[in-house]
Scaffold this active site. Structure first.
Site, PDB file in Angstrom:
ATOM      1  N   LYS A  64       0.479  -0.223   9.877  1.00  0.00           N
ATOM      2  CA  LYS A  64       1.669   0.336   9.238  1.00  0.00           C
ATOM      3  C   LYS A  64       1.442   1.820   8.963  1.00  0.00           C
ATOM      4  O   LYS A  64       0.305   2.284   8.848  1.00  0.00           O
ATOM      5  CB  LYS A  64       1.967  -0.399   7.927  1.00  0.00           C
ATOM      6  N   ASP A  65       2.526   2.566   8.819  1.00  0.00           N
ATOM      7  CA  ASP A  65       2.450   4.005   8.610  1.00  0.00           C
ATOM      8  C   ASP A  65       1.637   4.329   7.353  1.00  0.00           C
ATOM      9  O   ASP A  65       1.700   3.617   6.351  1.00  0.00           O
ATOM     10  CB  ASP A  65       3.848   4.598   8.470  1.00  0.00           C
ATOM     11  N   ARG A  66       0.893   5.423   7.420  1.00  0.00           N
ATOM     12  CA  ARG A  66       0.112   5.847   6.256  1.00  0.00           C
ATOM     13  C   ARG A  66       1.007   6.483   5.199  1.00  0.00           C
ATOM     14  O   ARG A  66       0.969   6.102   4.026  1.00  0.00           O
ATOM     15  CB  ARG A  66      -0.984   6.839   6.665  1.00  0.00           C
ATOM     16  N   GLN A 110       2.834   8.679  15.535  1.00  0.00           N
ATOM     17  CA  GLN A 110       1.712   8.120  14.778  1.00  0.00           C
ATOM     18  C   GLN A 110       0.591   7.656  15.701  1.00  0.00           C
ATOM     19  O   GLN A 110      -0.591   7.714  15.333  1.00  0.00           O
ATOM     20  CB  GLN A 110       2.180   6.936  13.923  1.00  0.00           C
ATOM     21  N   LYS A 114       0.845  -1.194   0.000  1.00  0.00           N
ATOM     22  CA  LYS A 114       0.000   0.000   0.000  1.00  0.00           C
ATOM     23  C   LYS A 114       0.878   1.241   0.000  1.00  0.00           C
ATOM     24  O   LYS A 114       1.970   1.247   0.573  1.00  0.00           O
ATOM     25  CB  LYS A 114      -0.942   0.012   1.213  1.00  0.00           C
TER      26      LYS A 114
END
Length: 418
Positions: free
Chosen positions: A81-83, A167, A52
């Site tokens: 997971k990080d955007r 985050q 992604k």
């Protein structure tokens, strides 16, 4: 007056920061999830290896659910997971005995299915060996390579504080404050933090937030970006019932638990910050509850691959084992400084629909397979840093150690929400 940001522990390496800029684009922040075990090859779940880009894990899961015609709760993943990143991770989707072939890409190629198979059960949260990070740091100091190499050597040898990164507290740095308002039963305050303009400058939904603060709910809904967001759910429920409590209960239990988790994380960070300043975070003291240092997991034992121990800190809740002596006093002080009591968290348990509430988290984590190299970019000198972290660890905490505190502590609040 804006709510204060969460605490982060001071840097522990004996080097200056290299400065610079991280995450100038999603390609500068690459995450590779390391699986704990392979898919079984048969069963009533699809196993998907997904890449992604610039999309949150929950948004990617929602896209997969719609594409495969299943309920959102049938899509499972091991970790968030990080955007703002390019992240590769596994998802499982309960499809039963339907003959389903997943699409190769979704959302204008923001989600790509790289591999797929069948497996016999859904993934559980935390069911991964770790995460491999490849990060590009732009516009660094001239001697950055030497400094970063020294910092990573120290982190590999001694570990890093196992703090929660920015985050966890959201792009607007307010998730823990929403959690605190929920714990105290201050429904209107929680709603104002969720829907109002605090820390929203530069967001694409700022006009909707301004309409909410003016009391125009219809306009706020019309201006809210499309999608099943917490903001839209709350606004629509508030327009129906004009009751802040009901509006918040319209949010999913998963979202409410995330605000609770952010609150627990903020108190944990405050305690860890104190202990790093005291240099008491690496080894247990009398009264501490010790546990293995957070490290990579091994599928053969489903446990830490080594047994070096360290103190743990509180993820506060009524079911949390309590430290004693001085460590116990420090933990209680961190909760009191947040303006909370144990009864506040007990009452929140029913709101967020959880069973046992409260846990312990190691104060120290390992850093594995670290390397750094010089890279020339259009912005000038840069560093490519690579390292592997345990499940639940935040790469931004390692970046603070390399870059310096000022370079990392503020989330990218100008980025649009997904």
């Amino acid at each position: 007056m804006l709510p204060p940001p969460p605490a982060y522990p001071p840097r522990t390496v004996q080097t200056p920061g290299v400065g610079g800029v991280h995450r100038a684009s999603p390609e500068d922040f690459v995450v590779q999830e390391l699986p704990l075990r392979p898919p079984a090859g048969q069963g009533d779940h699809l196993w998907l290896l997904v890449r992604k880009r610039n999309l949150s894990t929950t948004a990617a899961a929602g896209l997969l659910a719609r594409a495969l015609g299943v309920r959102p709760r049938d899509v499972r993943y091991a970790g968030m997971k990080d955007r703002v990143a390019v992240a590769t991770q596994a998802f499982t989707v309960r499809v039963g005995d339907r003959d389903v072939v997943p699409p190769r890409s979704l959302c204008n190629r923001s989600v790509r299915v790289l591999e797929w198979s069948r497996t016999d059960r859904g993934l559980k949260r935390g069911e991964l060996a770790g995460n491999r990070f490849t990060l590009l740091l732009r516009r660094v100091k001239p001697d950055a390579l030497r400094i970063a190499r020294d910092a990573l050597d120290q982190l590999t040898a001694h570990g890093a504080p196992h703090a929660f990164g920015c985050q966890r507290f959201g792009a607007r740095n307010l998730n823990h404050h929403i959690g605190a308002a929920l714990a105290r039963g201050r429904w209107r305050q929680a709603l104002d933090l969720l829907l109002g303009c605090a820390n929203a400058q530069g967001f694409r939904d700022l006009p909707a937030r301004m309409a909410y603060e003016k009391g125009d709910l219809a306009e706020a809904i019309a201006l809210t970006p499309p999608g099943d967001s917490p903001e839209r759910r709350a606004l629509e429920a508030l327009r129906r019932n004009n009751d802040p409590h009901s509006a918040l209960l319209a949010l999913s239990s998963t979202q409410l638990r995330f605000y609770l988790s952010a609150l627990q994380s903020a108190v944990f960070n405050a305690l860890l910050t104190r202990r790093v300043k005291q240099n008491t975070w690496r080894r247990p003291l009398p009264g501490d509850i010790a546990a293995p240092v957070a490290t990579l997991r091994d599928a053969s034992s489903d446990a830490a691959t080594q047994q070096d121990v360290c103190p743990t800190g509180p993820l506060w809740g009524p079911d949390m084992p309590r430290a004693h002596g001085e460590p116990g006093m420090w933990e209680a002080h961190a909760l009191d400084e947040a303006g909370l009591s144990l009864s506040d968290l007990t009452s929140l348990r029913d709101v967020v629909q959880v069973g046992p509430l409260g846990a312990r988290r190691p104060l120290r984590m390992t850093v594995h397979d670290a390397s750094v190299e010089h890279v020339d970019t259009e912005d000038g000198p840069a560093l490519r840093c690579c390292f592997t972290l345990p499940p639940g660890a935040f790469a931004t905490i390692v970046l603070r150690e390399i870059m310096g505190e000022a370079a990392v502590d503020s989330p990218a609040i100008t980025a649009p929400r997904d």
